[in-house]
Design an enzyme around this catalytic site. Structure first.
Site, mmCIF file in Angstrom:
data_model
loop_
_atom_site.group_PDB
_atom_site.id
_atom_site.type_symbol
_atom_site.label_atom_id
_atom_site.label_comp_id
_atom_site.label_asym_id
_atom_site.label_seq_id
_atom_site.Cartn_x
_atom_site.Cartn_y
_atom_site.Cartn_z
ATOM 1 N N SER A 128 11.385 63.459 56.067
ATOM 2 C CA SER A 128 11.099 63.430 57.491
ATOM 3 C C SER A 128 9.888 62.556 57.791
ATOM 4 O O SER A 128 8.904 62.549 57.050
ATOM 5 C CB SER A 128 10.839 64.849 58.003
ATOM 6 O OG SER A 128 10.370 64.838 59.330
ATOM 7 N N TYR A 152 11.655 59.504 63.271
ATOM 8 C CA TYR A 152 11.511 59.921 64.657
ATOM 9 C C TYR A 152 11.061 58.680 65.416
ATOM 10 O O TYR A 152 9.968 58.174 65.197
ATOM 11 C CB TYR A 152 10.497 61.064 64.791
ATOM 12 C CG TYR A 152 11.077 62.407 64.450
ATOM 13 C CD1 TYR A 152 12.146 62.930 65.177
ATOM 14 C CD2 TYR A 152 10.549 63.171 63.411
ATOM 15 C CE1 TYR A 152 12.688 64.167 64.872
ATOM 16 C CE2 TYR A 152 11.083 64.411 63.103
ATOM 17 C CZ TYR A 152 12.148 64.904 63.834
ATOM 18 O OH TYR A 152 12.684 66.124 63.539
ATOM 19 N N THR A 178 16.849 59.926 63.928
ATOM 20 C CA THR A 178 17.142 61.118 64.715
ATOM 21 C C THR A 178 17.087 60.772 66.195
ATOM 22 O O THR A 178 16.048 60.345 66.704
ATOM 23 C CB THR A 178 16.150 62.242 64.392
ATOM 24 O OG1 THR A 178 16.323 62.634 63.021
ATOM 25 C CG2 THR A 178 16.384 63.450 65.279
ATOM 26 N N LYS A 260 21.479 60.174 63.602
ATOM 27 C CA LYS A 260 21.590 61.632 63.469
ATOM 28 C C LYS A 260 21.498 62.291 64.843
ATOM 29 O O LYS A 260 20.604 61.988 65.628
ATOM 30 C CB LYS A 260 20.467 62.155 62.563
ATOM 31 C CG LYS A 260 20.517 63.649 62.276
ATOM 32 C CD LYS A 260 19.455 64.014 61.257
ATOM 33 C CE LYS A 260 19.477 65.487 60.910
ATOM 34 N NZ LYS A 260 18.947 66.315 62.025
ATOM 35 N N HIS A 284 20.920 69.409 65.516
ATOM 36 C CA HIS A 284 19.574 69.728 65.039
ATOM 37 C C HIS A 284 19.480 71.212 64.660
ATOM 38 O O HIS A 284 18.448 71.851 64.844
ATOM 39 C CB HIS A 284 18.528 69.384 66.108
ATOM 40 C CG HIS A 284 17.237 68.868 65.544
ATOM 41 N ND1 HIS A 284 16.938 67.529 65.489
ATOM 42 C CD2 HIS A 284 16.164 69.499 65.017
ATOM 43 C CE1 HIS A 284 15.733 67.364 64.959
ATOM 44 N NE2 HIS A 284 15.249 68.547 64.658
#
Length: 396
Positions: A128, A152, A178, A260, A284
């Protein structure tokens, strides 16, 4: 030689002859309750919590449980091979560890322990952006093992460009973007405890070590950490991104790009038209939109929409080996596992994560065999009952 994942059960039984039993449950659905008893409520709530009243998370599980496997008999299943090819990579099984941020709230070894566990078992680890450990340290912990980087996609293009450059230099091969978190949703379990790790500088390691991020600060992070946190919060998400903006990511990443958070077939088609390589059908884990469609209900429609144009991956609600079977039968090439491995990490560090991986894949291996299959590639919607009309029109 393909690995026989099912042998893990015999390893457990043989160890039992000396009085040893597994440190963690082999029924992975029990891990959340165990974590709630042993770990602090803030971290457990952050991992387990969902948007609103949790209806989407419940729908994820219900959609998988509603579909029932129809086993076939008298097929030779003595030799099985769980390996798959995903995004040009050969994987020993159709599994990767999903990107989950701020893992240090669950265990001090954080992402390093999870990454080492994934490497030891040969499955990809998706790091992440919001990790507690800089990406370079995670890469070092993994050696040559397969690793993917989750982005992100924030407001600062220079920080994004720097992240992509660093990730490629550190050997991350696939970019997972994402899309469903331009804003953080209404999450009562966190709100009731006023618990947000980022406010304490947790989950900001990639940002605080990034030269582009640091160049936007009046003082170094070490001298004014509060200002650094506020700067991070100001650029973390961007609710203004649109489909044409994907060209920026393609320009600065020369490997596969996977989007995603795709749930609508038209969005999957747009991803293909934009030159993306894959999508993750995901809500999510129910953490973003209360009342959203269950990921497993969205999966077959997305798979039908893109056919072979995109690699379709799946997450949200996977807890067991039969869940993996069902996701593949509904059109996914592989699944991303989230919460269960995080609970394993919190309860037993790296061994806990390895336990979760091995349990899941042993159960999948056995489910595959006992249902009359020797490879994931033969699974299709006809292997399931309880599917809505039209799903049987598609098979791998």
């Amino acid at each position: 030689m393909p690995r026989n994942w099912a042998d893990f059960q015999y390893e457990i039984y043989l160890n039992g002859m000396t009085g040893a039993v597994p440190r963690l449950p082999t029924d992975l659905t029990r891990l959340e309750e165990l974590a709630a008893h042993r770990l602090a409520p803030g971290p457990v709530g952050y991992v387990a919590g969902s948007a609103g009243d949790g209806s989407t998370a419940r729908a994820n599980r219900a959609a998988l449980e509603r579909r029932r496997i129809v086993p076939r008999m008298l097929r030779d299943v003595r030799e099985r091979d769980l390996s798959v090819r995903v995004l040009g990579r050969s994987l020993p099984a159709p599994l990767a560890l999903a990107p989950v941020g701020v893992l240090s709230i669950m265990h001090p070894d954080a992402e390093g322990a999870a990454a080492r566990a994934a490497a030891a078992q040969g499955v990809p680890f998706v790091l992440s952006s919001a990790s507690s450990t800089p990406m370079e340290q995670v890469a070092e912990a993994m050696g040559d093992a397969e690793r993917w980087f989750q982005l992100y996609w924030g407001r600062d293009r220079e920080v994004t460009r720097s992240f992509l450059r660093r990730a490629r230099a550190a050997g991350f091969s696939v970019l997972v973007v994402t899309l469903d978190t331009p804003l953080v949703s209404w999450r009562p379990r966190d709100l009731d405890q006023a618990y947000l790790p980022f406010l304490h500088g947790v989950g900001t390691a990639n940002y605080f070590t990034d030269p582009a991020f640091r160049s936007g600060l009046a003082k170094p992070v070490e001298e004014d950490p509060r200002a650094a946190v506020l700067h991070f919060l100001g650029l973390f998400g961007d609710a203004g991104h649109t489909w044409p903006d994907l060209a920026f990511l393609r320009e600065h990443w020369d490997g596969p790009i996977v989007l995603k958070g795709v749930l609508h077939p038209d969005d999957a088609r747009l991803a293909a038209e934009a030159g993306m390589d894959g999508v993750v059908v995901s809500n999510h884990g129910g953490r973003q939109v209360a009342g959203a469609v269950a990921a497993a209900d969205a999966l077959p429609r997305v798979a039908r929409a893109v056919g072979e144009r995109l690699t379709v991956l799946f997450d949200s609600g996977v807890r067991t080996g039969d869940d993996v079977f069902k996701a593949l039968a509904l059109g996914a090439r592989a699944v991303l596992l989230g919460r269960p491995y995080v609970y394993g990490l919190g309860l037993d560090g790296q061994p806990g994560v390895e336990h979760v991986i091995r349990c899941l894949l042993a159960e999948f291996d056995l489910t595959l065999a006992l249902s009359g299959h020797t490879t994931p590639s033969t699974l299709g919607a006809a292997d399931l009952d309880g599917t809505p009309p039209g799903e049987h029109d598609r098979a791998h």
